[in-house]
Design a protein around this motif. Structure first.
Motif, PDB file in Angstrom:
ATOM      1  N   GLU A 161      -0.265  16.461  -3.659  1.00  0.00           N
ATOM      2  CA  GLU A 161       1.173  16.632  -3.883  1.00  0.00           C
ATOM      3  C   GLU A 161       1.971  16.208  -2.655  1.00  0.00           C
ATOM      4  O   GLU A 161       3.002  15.540  -2.766  1.00  0.00           O
ATOM      5  N   THR A 162       1.486  16.592  -1.482  1.00  0.00           N
ATOM      6  CA  THR A 162       2.229  16.344  -0.241  1.00  0.00           C
ATOM      7  C   THR A 162       2.167  14.896   0.216  1.00  0.00           C
ATOM      8  O   THR A 162       3.177  14.307   0.601  1.00  0.00           O
ATOM      9  N   TRP A 163       0.953  14.315   0.158  1.00  0.00           N
ATOM     10  CA  TRP A 163       0.743  13.017   0.807  1.00  0.00           C
ATOM     11  C   TRP A 163       0.676  11.843  -0.160  1.00  0.00           C
ATOM     12  O   TRP A 163       0.752  10.698   0.282  1.00  0.00           O
ATOM     13  N   VAL A 164       0.536  12.102  -1.454  1.00  0.00           N
ATOM     14  CA  VAL A 164       0.538  11.023  -2.442  1.00  0.00           C
ATOM     15  C   VAL A 164       1.818  11.063  -3.276  1.00  0.00           C
ATOM     16  O   VAL A 164       2.606  10.114  -3.273  1.00  0.00           O
ATOM     17  N   ILE A 165       2.052  12.155  -3.976  1.00  0.00           N
ATOM     18  CA  ILE A 165       3.192  12.203  -4.890  1.00  0.00           C
ATOM     19  C   ILE A 165       4.518  12.122  -4.142  1.00  0.00           C
ATOM     20  O   ILE A 165       5.387  11.286  -4.473  1.00  0.00           O
ATOM     21  N   ALA A 166       4.714  12.964  -3.147  1.00  0.00           N
ATOM     22  CA  ALA A 166       6.027  13.023  -2.483  1.00  0.00           C
ATOM     23  C   ALA A 166       6.439  11.697  -1.838  1.00  0.00           C
ATOM     24  O   ALA A 166       7.568  11.230  -2.064  1.00  0.00           O
ATOM     25  N   PRO A 167       5.591  11.033  -1.049  1.00  0.00           N
ATOM     26  CA  PRO A 167       6.023   9.777  -0.439  1.00  0.00           C
ATOM     27  C   PRO A 167       6.252   8.662  -1.457  1.00  0.00           C
ATOM     28  O   PRO A 167       7.193   7.869  -1.318  1.00  0.00           O
ATOM     29  N   ASN A 168       5.392   8.588  -2.480  1.00  0.00           N
ATOM     30  CA  ASN A 168       5.596   7.568  -3.495  1.00  0.00           C
ATOM     31  C   ASN A 168       6.889   7.809  -4.269  1.00  0.00           C
ATOM     32  O   ASN A 168       7.590   6.866  -4.641  1.00  0.00           O
ATOM     33  N   ILE A 216       4.902  -0.190 -10.616  1.00  0.00           N
ATOM     34  CA  ILE A 216       3.620   0.284 -11.125  1.00  0.00           C
ATOM     35  C   ILE A 216       2.992   1.186 -10.073  1.00  0.00           C
ATOM     36  O   ILE A 216       2.848   0.796  -8.916  1.00  0.00           O
ATOM     37  N   GLY A 217       2.614   2.384 -10.471  1.00  0.00           N
ATOM     38  CA  GLY A 217       1.917   3.279  -9.555  1.00  0.00           C
ATOM     39  C   GLY A 217       0.417   3.246  -9.810  1.00  0.00           C
ATOM     40  O   GLY A 217      -0.020   3.307 -10.957  1.00  0.00           O
ATOM     41  N   PHE A 218      -0.364   3.170  -8.742  1.00  0.00           N
ATOM     42  CA  PHE A 218      -1.830   3.141  -8.878  1.00  0.00           C
ATOM     43  C   PHE A 218      -2.451   4.156  -7.920  1.00  0.00           C
ATOM     44  O   PHE A 218      -2.870   3.818  -6.818  1.00  0.00           O
ATOM     45  N   PRO A 219      -2.507   5.435  -8.330  1.00  0.00           N
ATOM     46  CA  PRO A 219      -3.155   6.457  -7.500  1.00  0.00           C
ATOM     47  C   PRO A 219      -4.638   6.565  -7.849  1.00  0.00           C
ATOM     48  O   PRO A 219      -5.050   7.391  -8.662  1.00  0.00           O
ATOM     49  N   LYS A 220      -5.453   5.729  -7.253  1.00  0.00           N
ATOM     50  CA  LYS A 220      -6.879   5.703  -7.595  1.00  0.00           C
ATOM     51  C   LYS A 220      -7.522   7.054  -7.297  1.00  0.00           C
ATOM     52  O   LYS A 220      -7.354   7.604  -6.209  1.00  0.00           O
ATOM     53  N   GLY A 242       0.831  -1.188   0.000  1.00  0.00           N
ATOM     54  CA  GLY A 242       0.000   0.000   0.000  1.00  0.00           C
ATOM     55  C   GLY A 242       0.869   1.242   0.000  1.00  0.00           C
ATOM     56  O   GLY A 242       1.961   1.258   0.580  1.00  0.00           O
ATOM     57  N   SER A 243       0.412   2.289  -0.664  1.00  0.00           N
ATOM     58  CA  SER A 243       1.134   3.559  -0.631  1.00  0.00           C
ATOM     59  C   SER A 243       0.940   4.238   0.727  1.00  0.00           C
ATOM     60  O   SER A 243      -0.045   3.983   1.427  1.00  0.00           O
ATOM     61  N   PRO A 244       1.882   5.103   1.109  1.00  0.00           N
ATOM     62  CA  PRO A 244       1.856   5.658   2.467  1.00  0.00           C
ATOM     63  C   PRO A 244       0.564   6.367   2.857  1.00  0.00           C
ATOM     64  O   PRO A 244       0.090   6.188   3.984  1.00  0.00           O
ATOM     65  N   GLN A 304       3.731  -3.274  -7.334  1.00  0.00           N
ATOM     66  CA  GLN A 304       2.723  -2.227  -7.510  1.00  0.00           C
ATOM     67  C   GLN A 304       2.481  -1.520  -6.195  1.00  0.00           C
ATOM     68  O   GLN A 304       2.395  -2.150  -5.138  1.00  0.00           O
ATOM     69  N   LEU A 305       2.365  -0.185  -6.268  1.00  0.00           N
ATOM     70  CA  LEU A 305       2.020   0.647  -5.125  1.00  0.00           C
ATOM     71  C   LEU A 305       0.546   1.017  -5.224  1.00  0.00           C
ATOM     72  O   LEU A 305       0.134   1.717  -6.155  1.00  0.00           O
ATOM     73  N   PHE A 306      -0.243   0.533  -4.287  1.00  0.00           N
ATOM     74  CA  PHE A 306      -1.686   0.772  -4.282  1.00  0.00           C
ATOM     75  C   PHE A 306      -2.004   1.994  -3.422  1.00  0.00           C
ATOM     76  O   PHE A 306      -1.793   1.970  -2.211  1.00  0.00           O
ATOM     77  N   ASP A 307      -2.520   3.057  -4.040  1.00  0.00           N
ATOM     78  CA  ASP A 307      -2.991   4.220  -3.289  1.00  0.00           C
ATOM     79  C   ASP A 307      -4.489   4.349  -3.502  1.00  0.00           C
ATOM     80  O   ASP A 307      -4.986   5.229  -4.209  1.00  0.00           O
ATOM     81  N   SER A 308      -5.222   3.462  -2.861  1.00  0.00           N
ATOM     82  CA  SER A 308      -6.659   3.340  -3.096  1.00  0.00           C
ATOM     83  C   SER A 308      -7.440   4.585  -2.689  1.00  0.00           C
ATOM     84  O   SER A 308      -8.523   4.841  -3.214  1.00  0.00           O
ATOM     85  N   TRP A 309      -6.917   5.368  -1.736  1.00  0.00           N
ATOM     86  CA  TRP A 309      -7.649   6.533  -1.243  1.00  0.00           C
ATOM     87  C   TRP A 309      -7.017   7.847  -1.682  1.00  0.00           C
ATOM     88  O   TRP A 309      -7.290   8.894  -1.107  1.00  0.00           O
ATOM     89  N   ALA A 310      -6.191   7.819  -2.727  1.00  0.00           N
ATOM     90  CA  ALA A 310      -5.551   9.049  -3.211  1.00  0.00           C
ATOM     91  C   ALA A 310      -6.574  10.083  -3.652  1.00  0.00           C
ATOM     92  O   ALA A 310      -6.337  11.296  -3.546  1.00  0.00           O
ATOM     93  N   GLY A 311      -7.713   9.647  -4.147  1.00  0.00           N
ATOM     94  CA  GLY A 311      -8.711  10.559  -4.684  1.00  0.00           C
ATOM     95  C   GLY A 311      -9.457  11.362  -3.644  1.00  0.00           C
ATOM     96  O   GLY A 311     -10.264  12.231  -4.003  1.00  0.00           O
TER      97      GLY A 311
END
Length: 341
Positions: free
Chosen positions: A213-220, A237-241, A139-141, A198-205
């Protein structure tokens, strides 16, 4: 020789579009339900390496997918960070103590939880043919942090989003700790036999653009940088849902090797804005494979056509629904395999 999926993730195009499905190992398969009933709880199954490997391999045997995705869960990282993890029937995961009202410093690392996951990867890679790519994941951070802070899943991630505004220093410390351990965890999976991750960021949206920018892009970006330094041959593989218009920024700034698209993204638009030649994965609506019918075939062919000028891995826009009929999966596989691009 690497399989078609690994080749595609490394930027090669072929007429045969590789295929795998998010959550392909799991509840829609009768053989999974039978094994789960015999083994008991979900977490017991994840930490039983032989059983977890069997679950990972089940969809490969049935459908011949090009990728085998590790059967595990994104919450293994918080479990290893020292939170107690339980999966309660009908309620989903629960983590304690929740970090909304407890300190990160109060947790004690329990990295032994990674060991059975690494063994699952080893067993699966040994059992797979060279044509099938072994996929690891984490999972992504941001997404992991939302569970750690609230102690459970939520519809709007309010607890974590509120902390981002009221106490960003505390959230940054949590995210930093997740980044560090996730890098170690993914390197361990790679060393055990994972050929791509794969990095799953299911709650990026759920985040406003500046927060994204701060909590999705920078940590990934930090995770990808560390993985490329340590294991440069392994595609990420990046998956920023839910990324929407931030998709290009995510691709540029994280420097992932491939982008997974959720079902809300127009593949024609994605093809026009993403870097030329960048591999793309996706993005059939999981509810469409649940519904089936001619519309399933039409949409699958539309996606295949829309992304035919770049390396493309066919997949869903998120995980397959537990009630999806096997016949619908078979129809999708036949459509993708029979497509002449």
């Amino acid at each position: 020789m690497p399989g078609p999926l690994l080749d595609t993730l490394k930027g090669k195009r072929s007429k045969r579009v590789p295929l795998w499905l998010m959550r392909q190992a799991g509840r829609y398969l009768p053989e999974y339900r039978e094994l789960r009933a015999a083994k008991g709880g979900f977490l017991d199954l994840v930490y039983d390496s032989e059983a977890a490997c069997e679950v990972t391999l089940q969809p490969i045997r049935r459908f011949g997918f090009d990728g085998a995705i590790l059967f595990s869960d994104i919450l293994i990282v918080p479990h290893a960070m020292g939170q107690d993890l339980q999966f309660l029937a009908g309620e989903g995961p629960h983590l304690s103590p929740r970090l909304a009202d407890n300190a990160l410093e109060g947790l004690t690392l329990a990295k032994q939880h990674f060991d059975p996951v690494y063994e699952t990867v080893r067993l699966c890679r040994a059992a797979l043919g060279p044509e099938t790519t072994m996929l690891g994941f984490a999972g992504s951070p941001w997404t992991v942090a939302t569970y750690m802070i609230a102690g459970e899943g939520s519809r709007d991630q309010q607890a974590a989003r509120s902390m981002a505004y009221s106490d960003p220093g505390k959230l940054q410390a949590i995210v930093d700790a997740i980044v560090e351990l996730t890098v170690e965890y993914l390197i361990g999976q790679i060393d055990a036999g994972a050929e791509a991750v794969q990095l799953f960021d299911s709650w990026a949206g759920s985040l406003a653009p500046d927060q994204f920018e701060t909590w999705v892009i920078a940590p990934n970006a930090r995770i990808v940088e560390a993985l490329k330094a340590a294991r440069p041959e392994t595609p990420v593989i990046g998956f920023p849902k839910g990324a929407g218009a931030k998709l290009r920024a995510y691709a540029d700034e994280t420097r992932v090797d491939a982008m997974a698209l959720d079902e809300t993204i127009d593949p024609v638009w994605a093809d026009s804005v993403l870097p030329g030649g960048m591999p793309v994965q996706g993005n059939l609506d999981p509810l469409l494979i649940l519904a089936g019918g001619d519309q399933l075939t039409r949409r699958a062919e539309f996606i295949l056509h829309s992304l035919s000028d770049r390396p493309h891995v066919f997949n869903l826009g998120h995980g397959i629904d537990r009630h999806t009929p096997i016949a619908h999966v078979e129809k999708l596989v036949a459509t993708v395999r029979g497509w002449q691009g």
